[in-house]
Write an enzyme that holds these catalytic residues in place. Structure first.
Site, mmCIF file in Angstrom:
data_model
loop_
_atom_site.group_PDB
_atom_site.id
_atom_site.type_symbol
_atom_site.label_atom_id
_atom_site.label_comp_id
_atom_site.label_asym_id
_atom_site.label_seq_id
_atom_site.Cartn_x
_atom_site.Cartn_y
_atom_site.Cartn_z
ATOM 1 N N ASP A 118 0.871 -1.181 0.000
ATOM 2 C CA ASP A 118 0.000 0.000 0.000
ATOM 3 C C ASP A 118 0.907 1.228 0.000
ATOM 4 O O ASP A 118 1.385 1.651 1.050
ATOM 5 C CB ASP A 118 -0.899 -0.006 1.250
ATOM 6 C CG ASP A 118 -1.765 1.242 1.335
ATOM 7 O OD1 ASP A 118 -2.207 1.730 0.272
ATOM 8 O OD2 ASP A 118 -1.979 1.743 2.458
ATOM 9 N N GLU A 159 -1.560 -1.694 -4.382
ATOM 10 C CA GLU A 159 -2.794 -0.912 -4.426
ATOM 11 C C GLU A 159 -2.554 0.317 -5.285
ATOM 12 O O GLU A 159 -1.542 1.006 -5.123
ATOM 13 C CB GLU A 159 -3.243 -0.517 -3.014
ATOM 14 C CG GLU A 159 -4.624 0.117 -3.019
ATOM 15 C CD GLU A 159 -5.218 0.262 -1.620
ATOM 16 O OE1 GLU A 159 -5.285 -0.737 -0.882
ATOM 17 O OE2 GLU A 159 -5.616 1.393 -1.276
ATOM 18 N N ASP A 191 -1.981 0.880 7.306
ATOM 19 C CA ASP A 191 -1.175 0.730 6.088
ATOM 20 C C ASP A 191 -0.859 -0.747 5.825
ATOM 21 O O ASP A 191 -0.964 -1.228 4.700
ATOM 22 C CB ASP A 191 0.139 1.520 6.207
ATOM 23 C CG ASP A 191 -0.112 3.003 6.409
ATOM 24 O OD1 ASP A 191 -0.787 3.598 5.564
ATOM 25 O OD2 ASP A 191 0.371 3.558 7.416
#
Lengths: 181, 181
Positions: free
Chosen positions: B7, B67, B139
């Site tokens: 991420d 992501e 996260d």
């Protein structure tokens, strides 16, 4: 002092290495890092990082001068340029180089006297200032110009007696130095 | 298959490592890479690159699931996120990992059934799916969710008999896979 100039780009990144020996500028090397367009984005970024690390290992610069990325109104273009810049800054910092950024207009002014000079004028002045036999390609020429700009900034700072790390604007060589935040 | 989920963020980048063993998902590791804010931008990008390379060396993933960065209307924000993404993609490609990107909404849908789930719901479902004692930080949770999303996508592709590398949308697990161009 050996200066590595960088002109970051999403497709091609120019580099130029210049020695400042007192008042003299001596050309050391220049080139363009251009990862194959057929490779994936990630592979291109990796090669940019790896090849820039190789340039640093080969020429052992003391500092780096990077032309500032111009971010227009397109978030997509900013993302693409940001990605190249991320790989480049990571490579420069891996060698613990001090990095100074210069706006394109200041680089142009430092080598041609005009912040609005076109790429051809920059090429010609870079060739003349470094006594090159032929003008380098645009990306490498802009990178050498960034290195020259930094050499001038350092000389101005030295002339100012080291009173300030930020060189004062002067006629014909108005330089604005911005540390990467 | 061992999947490294990422991420990406300008301040903090989450990572999560998950093994897909047939129909089972097994948690391997997770964490957050958060270079010191006091360091320069270039130093932070270098540490992000270096630390992610260390994570890859430690856990030896087969593939990476990233992501997608959401780029709103701010070129400045896009540049900042692009820089982190550049360092991350360069690190992933240095290990020659195949990289698949997933939109945040697809990652959320894969783990919660809803593309509009909030971070808390993602945390809880990630904890449940991976049988964790406590929910990971946001996260890392989002990174584990990206890895789970990729595991589902691979399972769907396998169920489709390998006829297509792009999994079909299915109820409760509508996955859109986009290769990094």
């Amino acid at each position: 002092m050996r200066i590595l100039g960088i002109d970051p780009g999403s497709g091609a990144t120019g580099f130029g290495v210049v020695d400042r020996l007192g008042d003299r500028l001596v050309h050391v090397a220049h080139g363009t890092l251009r990862p194959a367009r057929s490779a994936s984005l990630a592979a291109r970024l990796h090669r940019l990082h790896r090849d820039l690390c190789a340039v640093i290992a080969q020429h052992a610069p003391d500092v780096a001068a990077v032309e500032q990325v111009f971010v227009a109104n397109s978030p997509r273009a900013a993302l693409v340029l940001g990605q190249a810049r991320g790989a480049i800054l990571a490579a420069l910092a891996s060698a613990e180089l001090g990095i100074t950024e210069y706006a394109a207009s200041h680089v142009k002014r430092a080598v041609t006297g005009s912040g609005r000079a076109d790429k051809r004028q920059v090429q010609l002045m870079v060739s003349r200032l470094l006594a090159l036999d032929s003008p380098p390609a645009h990306d490498a020429s802009d990178a050498l110009a960034a290195a020259i700009c930094h050499a001038h900034a350092g000389r101005l700072a030295a002339l100012a007696g080291g009173r300030s790390a930020r060189p004062r604007p002067t006629r014909g060589a108005r330089l604005v130095v911005r540390r990467v935040p």
